[in-house]
Design an enzyme around this catalytic site. Sequence first.
Site, mmCIF file in Angstrom:
data_model
loop_
_atom_site.group_PDB
_atom_site.id
_atom_site.type_symbol
_atom_site.label_atom_id
_atom_site.label_comp_id
_atom_site.label_asym_id
_atom_site.label_seq_id
_atom_site.Cartn_x
_atom_site.Cartn_y
_atom_site.Cartn_z
ATOM 1 N N GLY A 1 8.960 2.364 7.928
ATOM 2 C CA GLY A 1 7.665 2.540 7.436
ATOM 3 C C GLY A 1 7.088 1.404 7.067
ATOM 4 N N GLN B 1 1.006 -4.408 2.914
ATOM 5 C CA GLN B 1 2.393 -5.301 2.676
ATOM 6 C C GLN B 1 2.081 -6.529 3.476
ATOM 7 O OE1 GLN B 1 5.032 -1.739 3.353
ATOM 8 N NE2 GLN B 1 6.499 -3.110 2.334
ATOM 9 N N CYS C 1 12.523 -1.382 0.159
ATOM 10 C CA CYS C 1 11.267 -1.667 0.663
ATOM 11 C C CYS C 1 11.342 -2.926 0.913
ATOM 12 C CB CYS C 1 10.301 -1.504 -0.805
ATOM 13 S SG CYS C 1 8.635 -1.989 -0.255
ATOM 14 N N LEU C 2 10.418 -3.376 2.344
ATOM 15 C CA LEU C 2 10.329 -4.447 2.715
ATOM 16 C C LEU C 2 9.917 -5.696 1.809
ATOM 17 C CD1 LEU C 2 9.226 -3.761 6.232
ATOM 18 C CD2 LEU C 2 11.432 -4.498 5.833
ATOM 19 N N HIS D 1 6.372 7.153 0.007
ATOM 20 C CA HIS D 1 6.607 5.703 -0.401
ATOM 21 C C HIS D 1 5.450 4.819 0.287
ATOM 22 C CE1 HIS D 1 9.203 2.035 -0.704
ATOM 23 N NE2 HIS D 1 8.439 1.631 0.080
ATOM 24 N N GLU D 2 5.128 4.911 1.490
ATOM 25 C CA GLU D 2 4.135 4.199 2.021
ATOM 26 C C GLU D 2 2.814 4.270 1.528
ATOM 27 O OE1 GLU D 2 5.262 1.409 3.480
ATOM 28 O OE2 GLU D 2 7.090 2.519 4.076
ATOM 29 N N HIS E 1 2.107 2.324 -1.604
ATOM 30 C CA HIS E 1 1.462 0.832 -1.516
ATOM 31 C C HIS E 1 0.192 0.832 -1.306
ATOM 32 C CE1 HIS E 1 5.137 -1.287 -0.780
ATOM 33 N NE2 HIS E 1 5.745 -0.330 0.051
HETATM 34 NI NI NI Z 1 7.766 -0.329 0.794
#
Ligand code: NI
Length: 174
Positions: free
Chosen positions: A47, A52, A96-97, A138-139, A142
């Site tokens: 995701g 981000q 998470c990235l 989660h996404e 953001h």
């Molecule tokens: Ni994330």
Amino acid sequence: MAVLDILVYPDPRLKQISKPVVQFDDSLRSFVLDLEETMRAGPGGVGIAAPQVGRLERIVIVDVSAKPKIKHHGRLILINPEIISKEGSAVGREGCLSVPEYTGNVARAKFITLRALDEFGKSCEFQMERYEARAVQHEMDHLDGLLLLDRLVSRRDLFRRQTQEAAASKPKPS
Ligand code: NI
């Protein structure tokens, strides 16, 4: 298509509230393709959210189909997503990235009903559960400037990822 740069904590742009998408045009669709390529290039890669990569718009991509034995809807482009109902709660480990050095335990709803637009502006509704529902929640965080670091079950629920260098220098069991 292009792989975009991922913002990493504590970049202040990750704390911003993103704006709804109003124009569903070719430039949006080309950005979505870049965002997807960026997601697939990253480790984990289930995701990603537009903020981000520094674009403060309510755009999320989730695709958990590579995970075995779970229910999912395949590749999802979710624009202006809204959770219209949720049920249950479960704690699970998330990465998470934008927080590459850590993972953490976060409580999320087990079941959600989600409404979103696709990249052409068409409205879709999904019933999701467990891993896919977690990824979407989660996404979506953001989009509201929240990271898993803001959602930890407790301070002890943050774990440093073992880097390859650290793993290599670890003494081997004899
Ligand atoms: Ni994330």
